[in-house]
Each structure stands twice: as C-alpha cells, then as structure tokens.
Write a protein that holds these residues in place. Structure first.
Motif: not given
Length: 621
Positions: A414-425, A440-442, A366-369
């Motif tokens: 939880f997404p493995s790559r950054p979501l597009k669009g506005a941030p959310k809670i 995991i890549i921080f 598994q890979v998560y950025v």
C-alpha cells in the motif's frame, strides 16, 4: 471444505458446555473473571419513525444489550445468526490485544453463515471506557444490531470523579431506508436508543412516534455515554439548560471541561457527567441534530428525547435549544475538537497515570498520508478510495491467509502517498513495523465530513487543520496531551494527524466510519508481524475458527469410545464431525446425569491433520 453448521445446544447441555468452554479457554487468560452472553441475532419488526420495518435485533432487543464488564475480564459471546445473510460483529474500540482473530471484520474473520452460531472469546486487556459493537458486513449497521460496551475500572484504580448516581447509555444516529449503490441523500430522521423524536413540533414530527425518556432525580449526577452509531451524519448533542462535563472518550479520561453542546461524529463515543440542577418546571429536551447541512431543509432530521425529573411539573414544550450558530465559521467545530485533551494525571486501566506514556518524545518510524477524494466510478461501479485504491475484500481473510501461508491473497505494497493516475480496485495492505511508531495523516479532499477508525489500537490525535498537510504542519502538533482514542473526525478540505505505537500483533482495519464510504471500499488493513518466531505476542488461531469456501480447513483423525461403540473417522468430514459430536454430547449428558450404560467413560480424541502437533478433545470443536 465447508464449515460445520451449528445450532444451539439443548438446555440440559448448556451447563456442560460452559464447563468445557472453561476447560478450553482458561489457559489463555487464567485468573481473570469471565462474562458469558448468548445472543440470537435476528430481524425483528419495529417502527422507529412510525412506519413498521425490519431492523436487526439481539435477543429481540433494538438496540442490543449493553456488555458491562471490568478491565481484564474475559468476554465470551455466543452469537446465533438467525438473519438470512452472513454476519460478523465487531467491537468498536476494543483492542483485542494479541487477538485479531476476534476482531470481527472481513480482514480477519470469515462471516458467520445464516443459521450458524459462533462464539467470540476475548479479553478487555488494559482498557477502560465507553465503546460499542455493531455488525460489520455490508450495510447491516444501518439496520441496527448495535449495542454498548462498558469497561469499568478495577476497584484498585481510582476514577477521576465521584461515582455518579446512575449510568445512562444513549445511541444516536441518522436512519434511512436505503437504495444500494446510490448516494444516501438526506436521512429519514435521527434515532435515540432506536426511537424517533418527541413531538416537539406538530408540523415536523407526526403523531404516534415512540420516543426515549430518561428518568432522573433532582440534585443527582448521572454519567451519559453517548455513541454516534449512524450511517454518515455528524450530530450536535445537547441537553436543554444543562452543562455536560466531558470526562472520557473511547477509553481515555479527558481534561474535565463543560460543554453546552458537542459535535459527535459517526463512530465516536463520549462520556459526560450531567448534574440535575434545574428547577424541573417542565421536562427538558435532549437533542441530536445534523451538522454541516442546510438546517432549513434538514430541520426534520433531528433526534429528540426527554429528560424527565422525578418532580417535573409538566411536559417539555417550546423550541429546541439552539445548535451552534457557525454556518460562516468553519473553525468552531474544529476548535471544539482541539479542546478535547488527555488527562495526564488520571490513571485508567493501570495505576500509573495516563501521561506517563510520553508519546511526543518517540521517534516516528513510518509515515502514511491517506488521502480520500469524492467517490468515483471504477470498472463500472461507484467506489470510494484511499490513496487512489478502493479495497476489495478477498474471499480468504488476509489473517487466515497468513496462518496457512497462502500466496496471492493480498499484496503488501500500500502506497505511503497517494497514487498518481486513475483510481483502481486492490487488495493492498500496509506493512507495519512491529513496535514501530507510525504517523498517519488523513487528508480529506472530499466535500463531506469523514471519521476514520483504527482497530487494535488507541492512537493520539495530535493535529488537525484546513488545507493540505505538509511537512511544516508538524510544527502545529500537540505533543503533550493529545487525546488517545480510536475514531477521529476529518473535516472536508482538511487534515487530521495521528500517532500510533504498533505494539499489537495482528492485521488491523483502518476504515471510514461513515458507512457509505466504508461500504464503497474506503479502508485498508495494517499488518503487524513480530519477526521473532514466538507465541508470546499473538494468540493461536482459535479452535472454532470459521473458514470460507476456499480457505484450508483442518481435517481430523478421530478415535475413541462412545457408549461402548468404538468410533473412528479418518480425515473426518463435516458429516462425521456432526455425528461424532452428537453422540459425544448425548453420552456426556447421560454420564453426568448418571444414566449411562457403558464400561468406561466416553472418550474421543481427535488429531488435527493440517497441524499434527495440535491434539485436543473434540468436545466443542
């Protein structure tokens, strides 16, 4: 249902409590020694920077006591929360093998309410090294409540250096009076072991501040365990005119090399051997100064303690030893971090060498950025994010929700790559594969240094560089002797890659160690579940588990004899439980003192109604 309010037992009952604690706990970790601690956590008055204020103390101490144990020991810590707010204690770097119930974060535990006590019971299984504990709810760590954890090698395991003459723990960290919801800005100072700076400069340091002094003998070698327990400031640590031989970090023995100074980022721990080889013409400065800041503005934000030889000829004076001169060299600190490598030939908790685990040959499953950005306003509040999601803890901890099969508490997407669009809670968790190998890549797209930590594991730091991580970045990974640790720095505008073997079942916190980022939601949990229905890979929920208001709590049907009085309570309420326990404890004390007046021994049996197969004596429950 509400939790039962508990206070400390009278002194006469404590030996009895210890006996029954052993009865209840020994089946889990039979054969390994136990270490018992009683902590009263409360606000106390201190003046670390010369002005009296409230800090969080443990048994009246600030910082708190050091927990000194050995590999595989069982640790039992009874915590009485005498604060006026809920409390949790987390054990930074202690892996809690098979036992995330004891992790002390909001994903696994309901907080200990004010006026209650709760007992942590865990084993430091297959670990050695230098760690620390701290309160994990809200901003409490900024007020203290922290202390050290030392896990020594077993006698049968060789340590890769001679036994030092002494063992010294140093807590360093920035300190500031806080304004909730605002940017922290510049700290008020840097503390060393809860004390302010030595008055090395009469302009920068006011008179009357208590400072830390480390007493040593010439020619001797000492082990310094240094922890950055601060809020958000990376610190450069150095000892005037002395080399520091790095030997261990966060449970891993390192390749031994000398440093004249080392950057220690928030939440990180290091062990050095320091030999007292100077002529002691005067005392020497021990310095922790802020990094990656305008040093002319931050000059007062410097921690200074004193190294005092027993034959010292005078007080320390003059300028402090210089920090790294790298304002225009972004690579210095990163190269220093890259130089910290795993000692492949040394044993640690087990006889086999650390390097026998060849992490570089394991296939990643598994890979998560995980990308962070500067804080943003979400729903009218300042929040911090990972992959565009700011975590908001649900009222019921996810691990407790799993235990009782509650739906809708969290999502497993939880997404493995950054979501597009506005941030959310959100309340999204990472779905980790049991016995998988996760990369995991921080990615730090903020302008500030960050440190990230993972509970439950030691991970391998295999790479870091400036810029955006890409698939081609794997070509720079260290797949041989990258150090295994639990907290890693991520430079602004840069990335750090880690590899972790998901062999520890539970729900585990991945968080920003920088307290402001963590408080604002920069965290996520990794859920690791064994698909096989077995009790061999995770311990059961503890009998003393705390329940939040909306969490299901077991009811009890109790019956028995107490002082010739038959007592029965169906689906016992907290009031019934308190009455039953009070009568039972009084009866047992009288029984053991030979003062009882009964025909038979006191006896009470309770059947847990939520899980009818669990039957236990209600002695300490």
């Amino acid at each position: 249902m509400k939790m039962e309010r508990r206070r400390s037992f009278p002194a006469v009952a404590l030996p009895l409590l210890a006996v029954w604690a052993l009865v209840m706990v020994v089946p889990c970790f039979a054969g390994d020694p136990y270490a018992y601690f009683d902590w009263d956590v409360s606000f106390i008055t201190a003046a670390p920077l010369g002005v009296k204020q409230q800090v969080i103390g443990i048994n009246g101490q600030f910082p708190g006591p050091v927990v000194n144990v050995t590999t595989n020991w069982n640790v039992v810590v009874n915590v009485l929360n005498d604060l006026d707010e809920p409390l949790l204690i987390t054990w930074n770097g202690i892996q809690q093998r098979k036992n995330s119930w004891q992790d002390g974060v909001l994903g696994t535990n309901c907080p200990i309410p004010s006026g209650w006590n709760w007992t942590y019971q865990f084993q430091v299984k297959d670990q050695i090294g230098s760690f620390f504990y701290f309160p994990s709810t809200g901003f409490q760590r900024a007020a203290g409540g922290y202390g050290g954890v030392i896990v020594n090698n077993r006698d049968v395991i060789a340590v890769p250096f001679d036994k030092p003459h002494g063992d010294i723990t140093l807590f360093v960290g920035d300190w500031k009076a806080l304004d909730d919801g605002k940017d922290l800005g510049m700290p008020d100072g840097v503390l060393m072991n809860g004390k302010g700076p030595y008055r090395y400069n009469k302009t920068l340091v006011p008179d009357g501040i208590d400072y830390e002094t480390i007493h040593v003998h010439p020619g001797k070698t000492y082990r310094f365990r240094v922890h950055n327990v601060g809020i958000s400031t990376s610190l450069n640590f150095r000892i005037q005119n002395h080399n520091m031989l790095l030997v261990e970090t966060e449970g891993s023995y390192t390749v031994q090399q000398n440093y004249t100074n080392l950057d220690i980022h928030v939440g990180q721990s290091y062990s050095f051997l320091v030999t007292m080889d100077q002529n002691a013409s005067s005392d020497y400065y021990i310095v922790a100064s802020a990094r990656f800041v305008n040093e002319s503005r931050w000059s007062r934000v410097t921690g200074v303690a004193i190294l005092h030889y027993s034959n010292s000829k005078g007080k320390a004076s003059g300028p402090l030893p210089d920090p790294p001169n790298d304002f225009y060299d972004k690579s210095f600190s990163m190269n220093q971090a890259r130089s910290i490598r795993w000692n492949l030939s040394a044993g640690a908790a087990r006889p086999n060498p650390q390097g026998s685990f060849r992490y570089g040959s394991i296939n990643v499953s598994q890979v998560y950025v995980l990308k962070n950005k500067p804080p943003a306003v979400i729903d009218g509040k300042r929040r911090a994010t990972l992959n565009g999601i700011s975590y908001s803890p649900p009222e019921t901890p996810p691990r407790l929700a799993d235990e009782y099969k509650l739906k809708g508490v969290y999502t497993l997407d939880f997404p493995s790559r950054p979501l597009k669009g506005a941030p959310k809670i959100g309340r999204s968790l990472i779905d980790g594969t049991y016995r998988g190998f996760m990369e995991i890549i921080f990615q730090n797209n903020d302008t500030k240094m960050q440190t990230y930590h993972m509970d439950g594991y030691a991970f391998f730091v295999v790479g870091m560089d400036y810029g955006e991580w890409t698939e081609e970045s794997r070509g720079t990974y260290n797949k041989g002797d990258g150090v295994a640790r639990c907290s890693t720095q991520v430079f602004p505008g840069a990335w750090t890659a880690i590899l972790v073997s998901l062999d520890n079942v539970g729900i585990w916190n991945v968080r920003a160690q920088n307290l402001d980022s963590w408080y604002l939601g920069q965290e996520v949990y990794v859920r690791v579940v064994n698909p096989e229905n077995t009790n061999k890979t995770e311990l059961p929920i503890p009998d003393n588990a705390l329940y939040c208001d909306s969490s299901p709590q077991d009811g009890f049907i109790c019956f028995g004899y107490v002082s010739n009085l038959r007592v029965t309570a169906a689906d016992a309420s907290p009031g019934w439980n308190r009455l039953m326990q009070t009568l039972l404890w009084v009866d047992f004390m009288l029984f053991f003192l030979g003062l009882g007046f009964w025909e038979d021994k006191p006896f009470v049996l309770c059947v847990r109604t939520h899980a009818p197969s669990a039957i236990a004596f209600s002695i300490a429950s």
